[in-house]
Scaffold this motif. Structure first.
Motif, mmCIF file in Angstrom:
data_model
loop_
_atom_site.group_PDB
_atom_site.id
_atom_site.type_symbol
_atom_site.label_atom_id
_atom_site.label_comp_id
_atom_site.label_asym_id
_atom_site.label_seq_id
_atom_site.Cartn_x
_atom_site.Cartn_y
_atom_site.Cartn_z
ATOM 1 N N VAL A 194 2.209 6.904 -6.066
ATOM 2 C CA VAL A 194 2.171 6.283 -5.136
ATOM 3 C C VAL A 194 2.200 6.304 -2.700
ATOM 4 C CG1 VAL A 194 4.696 5.161 -4.330
ATOM 5 C CG2 VAL A 194 2.766 3.201 -3.702
ATOM 6 N N GLU A 195 3.355 7.446 -3.108
ATOM 7 C CA GLU A 195 3.162 8.460 -1.851
ATOM 8 C C GLU A 195 2.703 9.171 -1.346
ATOM 9 O OE1 GLU A 195 6.871 9.935 -1.395
ATOM 10 O OE2 GLU A 195 8.613 8.338 -2.172
ATOM 11 N N ARG A 196 1.980 9.357 -2.883
ATOM 12 C CA ARG A 196 0.496 10.513 -1.968
ATOM 13 C C ARG A 196 -0.495 9.627 -1.703
ATOM 14 N NH1 ARG A 196 -0.628 15.295 -2.303
ATOM 15 N NH2 ARG A 196 -2.373 15.123 -3.759
ATOM 16 N N ILE A 197 -0.852 8.475 -1.247
ATOM 17 C CA ILE A 197 -1.217 7.833 -0.542
ATOM 18 C C ILE A 197 -1.634 7.971 0.440
ATOM 19 C CG2 ILE A 197 -0.209 5.659 -0.514
ATOM 20 C CD1 ILE A 197 -4.346 6.143 -1.676
ATOM 21 N N SER A 198 -0.148 8.111 1.415
ATOM 22 C CA SER A 198 -0.667 8.083 2.846
ATOM 23 C C SER A 198 -0.989 9.820 3.427
ATOM 24 C CB SER A 198 1.245 9.124 2.623
ATOM 25 O OG SER A 198 1.936 9.983 2.384
ATOM 26 N N ILE A 199 -1.643 10.896 2.010
ATOM 27 C CA ILE A 199 -2.584 12.125 2.221
ATOM 28 C C ILE A 199 -4.230 11.579 2.822
ATOM 29 C CG2 ILE A 199 -1.074 13.330 1.632
ATOM 30 C CD1 ILE A 199 -3.629 14.056 -0.340
ATOM 31 N N VAL A 200 -3.757 10.312 2.287
ATOM 32 C CA VAL A 200 -5.697 9.637 2.205
ATOM 33 C C VAL A 200 -6.245 8.704 3.701
ATOM 34 C CG1 VAL A 200 -7.907 8.155 1.091
ATOM 35 C CG2 VAL A 200 -5.517 9.378 -0.533
ATOM 36 N N SER A 201 -7.297 9.726 3.707
ATOM 37 C CA SER A 201 -7.713 8.873 5.229
ATOM 38 C C SER A 201 -7.809 7.681 5.207
ATOM 39 C CB SER A 201 -9.299 10.111 5.492
ATOM 40 O OG SER A 201 -10.474 8.699 5.143
ATOM 41 N N TYR A 233 1.996 0.546 2.211
ATOM 42 C CA TYR A 233 1.643 1.945 2.910
ATOM 43 C C TYR A 233 0.527 2.024 3.515
ATOM 44 C CZ TYR A 233 5.006 5.194 0.024
ATOM 45 O OH TYR A 233 5.806 6.117 0.393
ATOM 46 N N ILE A 234 -0.322 0.330 3.031
ATOM 47 C CA ILE A 234 -1.089 -0.249 3.528
ATOM 48 C C ILE A 234 -0.945 -1.576 4.415
ATOM 49 C CG2 ILE A 234 -4.013 -0.655 3.238
ATOM 50 C CD1 ILE A 234 -3.408 0.298 0.156
ATOM 51 N N VAL A 235 -0.321 -1.649 3.796
ATOM 52 C CA VAL A 235 -0.343 -2.780 5.076
ATOM 53 C C VAL A 235 1.599 -3.281 5.382
ATOM 54 C CG1 VAL A 235 -1.100 -5.495 6.365
ATOM 55 C CG2 VAL A 235 -2.508 -4.004 4.727
ATOM 56 N N PRO A 236 2.444 -2.359 4.753
ATOM 57 C CA PRO A 236 3.443 -2.776 5.896
ATOM 58 C C PRO A 236 3.434 -4.401 5.977
ATOM 59 C CG PRO A 236 3.219 -1.616 7.056
ATOM 60 C CD PRO A 236 1.763 -1.631 6.340
ATOM 61 N N GLU A 237 3.193 -4.619 6.938
ATOM 62 C CA GLU A 237 3.470 -6.176 7.237
ATOM 63 C C GLU A 237 3.157 -6.843 6.709
ATOM 64 O OE1 GLU A 237 1.859 -2.772 11.035
ATOM 65 O OE2 GLU A 237 1.226 -3.538 8.995
ATOM 66 N N VAL A 238 2.314 -7.071 6.081
ATOM 67 C CA VAL A 238 2.053 -8.649 4.993
ATOM 68 C C VAL A 238 3.138 -7.730 3.507
ATOM 69 C CG1 VAL A 238 0.390 -9.272 3.127
ATOM 70 C CG2 VAL A 238 -0.079 -8.512 5.500
ATOM 71 N N ALA A 239 3.496 -7.188 3.310
ATOM 72 C CA ALA A 239 4.115 -7.046 2.101
ATOM 73 C C ALA A 239 5.490 -7.218 2.133
ATOM 74 C CB ALA A 239 4.382 -4.653 1.815
ATOM 75 N N VAL A 240 6.195 -6.939 3.636
ATOM 76 C CA VAL A 240 7.748 -7.333 3.656
ATOM 77 C C VAL A 240 7.239 -9.289 4.150
ATOM 78 C CG1 VAL A 240 7.935 -5.576 5.117
ATOM 79 C CG2 VAL A 240 7.167 -7.514 6.068
ATOM 80 N N LEU A 241 6.317 -9.962 3.708
ATOM 81 C CA LEU A 241 5.909 -11.070 3.372
ATOM 82 C C LEU A 241 6.188 -11.429 2.241
ATOM 83 C CD1 LEU A 241 2.777 -12.244 5.579
ATOM 84 C CD2 LEU A 241 5.314 -12.425 6.379
ATOM 85 N N HIS A 242 6.886 -10.419 1.165
ATOM 86 C CA HIS A 242 7.654 -10.933 -0.142
ATOM 87 C C HIS A 242 8.518 -11.584 -0.318
ATOM 88 C CE1 HIS A 242 8.286 -11.283 -4.467
ATOM 89 N NE2 HIS A 242 8.722 -10.066 -4.512
ATOM 90 N N GLY A 243 9.120 -12.665 -1.084
ATOM 91 C CA GLY A 243 10.465 -13.253 -1.523
ATOM 92 C C GLY A 243 10.231 -14.346 -0.770
#
Length: 464
Positions: A194-201, A233-243
């Motif tokens: 998953v961390e490899r997505i960080s090199i994609v434009s 990685y893409i929208v961390p602001e939404v991912a943190v809404l989990h829980g």
């Protein structure tokens, strides 16, 4: 003149291939969709040799237009009526560990080309020569995976995703688009890489995300984005809404699950992808505003204001155009307003203000308000739906009565200056604002004569 069909296009290409003594195959999504008996307007071809050189020889026989050549990648694209055709030399692409630009290498034959493709369902080639037309070259059993509805990489997932990390998002998108599942080994590979997505434009990431939001049920993709770790990685602001957090017997609902449900409900009402994205992002301000307050429980006060500010950064990261960012930011900022209006009583003044404030985006705000109703409580659901119907009826009544869609003072600035003996300045804007306020509050109707009368009656008061 008879229109072109995929078969006619392929047969024409085959004739030129024979003349040039070059092996050419149909590949990719076109072949996949042919196996699935789905229409496809994009035809991808692989050439055992130079894709660009062959493409230049096919333009005249196909009567092709709008041809574009990408010499560095040995690809060419052209248009034949409604069909887009792309030629590429047999090749493989890979990304260096920290590079966002692919390294393209020519390979010896079609088998090597297929091995470097993203998924088995896209790694099927079709013969187009007269003797074997329509026969498939399927070294990775893609047809079986189509039948089983499985997304699987032709090589080890780590190798496939290393070649192009965006393929992790493409796996999620294809699964949602086609109604397929992701093979367990492939899914595990996404989580590991998953961390490899960080090199994609970000432009490529944005395009994949928007394609996911365009599917019939976006939750199929959005949930997988979260469980694989891609969403962080893409929208961390939404991912943190989990829980769901429990403190002293107080808890709140899972805001990520809510946001995804709102997106699905929006998708059922509109194909507008920007509006679907607004639905996904509408509660983005809840994480930073979450508080546990005595006597009130969990609160998210001002999350619409904070969220609207956050949209600017999200839009910049996803390379959204300025108009789209402005549109989503305004919807997020005001998404609670319809609910507030219904709670306080649907007055003409409140309805006029929201009509003027939102302008042409009011209908989209109302759709967001409707999509945001996710309560499972039958009594609350019935009340929210009743409130929605009342608001819609009042909006239409006020619109029809006041013609407020493109609202501004019926008395223009030039006339105000003439009637009040003023020069351009703040006083003119102040008087216009007072007239507009009177219309919004229902003191006067929204027409020229009434507004002019109101100006003449109050100008002395306003100017002293």
């Amino acid at each position: 003149m008879a229109r072109m069909t995929p078969e006619k296009i392929l047969q024409t290409i085959a004739k030129v291939a024979v003349k040039e003594k070059t092996a050419v195959y149909a590949v990719g999504g076109f072949v996949r969709d042919r196996v699935m008996e789905r229409p496809c307007k994009d035809i991808d071809m692989v050439v055992d040799g130079s894709g660009v050189a062959f493409a230049k020889k096919i333009i005249e026989p196909l009567k092709a237009e709008h041809e574009v050549f990408f010499e560095d990648f040995d690809t060419a694209r052209m248009q034949v009526e409604e069909y887009t055709i792309e030629f590429a030399g047999a090749r493989k692409e890979s990304y260096e560990k920290h590079s966002r630009k692919p390294k393209v290498e020519r390979v010896e034959n079609i088998a090597e080309d297929l091995a470097r493709r993203d998924f088995t369902i896209n790694a099927i080639a079709m013969h187009i020569d007269k003797e074997h037309f329509g026969e498939y070259l399927d070294p990775f059993d893609g047809q079986s995976d189509i039948e089983r509805k499985i997304i699987r990489t032709p090589m080890e997932p780590s190798a496939t995703f290393s070649d192009d990390p965006l393929r992790m998002m493409r796996a999620v998108r294809f699964a949602a688009q086609l109604g397929f599942g992701i093979d367990g080994v492939t899914l595990r590979g996404i989580k590991e890489e998953v961390e490899r997505i960080s090199i994609v434009s970000w432009e490529r990431i944005r395009d994949e995300l928007l394609k996911m939001l365009a599917v019939t049920k976006p939750s199929e993709a959005l949930n997988t984005l979260f469980t694989t770790g891609l969403l962080a990685y893409i929208v961390p602001e939404v991912a943190v809404l989990h829980g769901v957090e429990f403190v002293g017997g107080q808890h709140h609902k899972d805001q990520l699950a809510h946001s995804i449900k709102v997106t699905d409900q929006m998708a059922a009402m509109t194909e507008n992808v920007s509006l679907r994205l607004a639905a996904f992002l509408h509660d983005v301000g809840k994480a930073p505003t979450k508080r546990l307050k005595e006597g009130r429980g969990w609160t998210f006060d001002g999350h619409e204001v904070v969220g609207a500010r956050m949209i600017t950064e999200v839009g910049r990261r996803l390379r959204l155009d300025t108009d789209t960012v402005k549109y989503i930011r305004k919807l997020v900022r005001w998404h609670l307003r319809p609910q507030v209006i219904t709670a306080e009583g649907v007055t003409d003044s409140a309805v006029r203000r929201i009509i003027v404030n939102m302008g042409d985006w009011l209908d989209d705000l109302i759709l967001l308000y409707r999509a945001d109703i996710t309560t499972q409580n039958p009594k609350k659901l019935a009340q929210r739906e009743k409130d929605f119907d009342v608001l819609m009826r009042r909006i239409e009544e006020v619109r029809e009565r006041d013609r407020l869609r493109a609202f501004q003072s019926p008395v223009r600035g030039e006339e105000i200056m003439q009637l009040c003996n003023l020069t351009p300045g703040k006083e003119v804007g102040k008087i216009k604002g007072a007239i507009e306020e009177a219309i919004l509050e229902g003191v006067i109707p929204n027409d020229y004569e009434a507004a002019k009368r109101y100006l003449l009656e109050h100008k002395v008061e306003w100017l002293t």
